[in-house]
Design a protein around this motif. Structure first.
Motif, PDB file in Angstrom:
ATOM      1  N   LEU A  40     -14.421 -18.037-120.744  1.00 47.93           N
ATOM      2  CA  LEU A  40     -13.741 -19.249-121.521  1.00 47.93           C
ATOM      3  C   LEU A  40     -13.636 -20.053-120.729  1.00 47.93           C
ATOM      4  N   PHE A  41     -13.594 -21.371-121.986  1.00 51.41           N
ATOM      5  CA  PHE A  41     -13.892 -22.386-121.242  1.00 51.41           C
ATOM      6  C   PHE A  41     -12.863 -23.409-121.685  1.00 51.41           C
ATOM      7  N   CYS A  42     -11.977 -24.431-121.214  1.00 48.84           N
ATOM      8  CA  CYS A  42     -10.949 -25.011-121.896  1.00 48.84           C
ATOM      9  C   CYS A  42     -12.259 -26.651-122.062  1.00 48.84           C
ATOM     10  N   ILE A  43     -12.725 -26.939-122.689  1.00 47.94           N
ATOM     11  CA  ILE A  43     -13.294 -28.821-122.426  1.00 47.94           C
ATOM     12  C   ILE A  43     -11.919 -30.004-122.951  1.00 47.94           C
ATOM     13  N   VAL A  44     -11.902 -31.091-122.108  1.00 52.70           N
ATOM     14  CA  VAL A  44     -10.697 -31.959-122.013  1.00 52.70           C
ATOM     15  C   VAL A  44     -11.657 -33.422-122.385  1.00 52.70           C
TER      16      VAL A  44
END
Length: 283
Positions: A40-44
């Motif tokens: 699971l990744f968060c791209i900001v």
């Protein structure tokens, strides 16, 4: 016989016409394939001084590639899918990695320092649990939360939503407008990190994620207009590390000093001024 000096002159250039209504502005558009392992990744798209006014450029869109996009789920905190230059984010879950996602960047051509500042954060290893089918909230419930391993759970205003001490966190929340208050005058944000909050959503809209294993770290509820003149918010919460916060009032953030995940929350309306008095009484 003297030699005359020759002076070169540049030909006059016609003035450029001013932009007229309906004119077309060219953008620089580039595409990139980003490879991610399972997890699971968060791209900001980090907030940037180069973000251009209301356009929010440089803007980014995250999408699966045209083919071979199995085992990829993408969820944005904005309904339109954009990651603007004002700090928007998206979640990417890869269940069959390594896999590629398509990152498309939109910039104003010729503008210095206009490239986006993308940050990729890994939130969990391996494949996250498969999302559960959201249950329909009972009509009598005012607040709905999606809780880790439990699914959708509802509560009334003034009652606890979630169970303090269980160690299971809230992944998303939706709050109905109280009777007599217009949805546009009742809004809320989720705390996603230190100094990082989701966009405001109006009453009745879902804020957060389902089945993505990403906890909320707190909540901020706001009253506006006539509602803010008559009522104040009473918001208190407990967190998975045992800490508590609140009650806090209108437009105040309810979060733990440790930024632990939110496990239970209680939201109510009180006549103006009584929230702070209640907080002083608990000290």
């Amino acid at each position: 016989m003297s030699r005359a000096a020759v002076q070169k002159t540049e030909p006059e250039q016609a003035p450029k016409p001013a932009l007229q209504a309906g004119s077309i502005q060219e953008l620089k558009v580039t595409g990139h394939l980003m490879t991610l392992d399972s997890g699971l990744f968060c791209i900001v798209n980090e907030a940037s001084a180069a973000a251009t006014g209301e356009q929010g450029l440089p803007g980014v869109r995250i999408s699966p590639p045209p083919i071979g996009a199995t085992g990829i789920e993408i969820t944005g905190f904005r309904a339109d899918g954009w990651l603007s230059g004002h700090g928007d984010a998206a979640l990417v879950r890869v269940s069959e990695g390594p896999a590629q996602i398509l990152v498309t960047v939109y910039q104003i051509a010729g503008l210095a320092d206009a490239a986006p500042r993308l940050q990729v954060m890994r939130l969990a290893n391996g494949a996250a649990p498969a999302p559960t089918a959201p249950a329909q909230p009972p009509e009598v419930m005012d607040v709905l939360a999606h809780i880790q391993t439990r699914g959708d759970v509802g509560a009334k205003f003034g009652d606890w939503l979630g169970e303090p001490g269980t160690g299971t966190w809230i992944e998303g929340i939706a709050i109905a407008a109280p009777e007599g208050i217009a949805p546009v005058d009742f809004s809320y944000q989720a705390v996603l990190g230190r100094g990082w909050l989701s966009p405001w959503v109006e009453a009745g809209q879902y804020c957060g994620s389902r089945g993505m294993a990403l906890p909320l770290l707190g909540l901020r509820v706001r009253l506006q207009g006539e509602a803010a003149e008559r009522f104040d918010i009473a918001c208190e919460a407990s967190f998975v590390d045992g800490s508590k916060a609140g009650p806090v009032g209108n437009d105040e953030t309810c979060e733990a000093d440790s930024l632990a995940a939110l496990e239970a929350v209680r939201i109510g309306l009180v006549p103006r001024g009584r929230v702070k008095a209640a907080a002083r009484g608990r000290r």
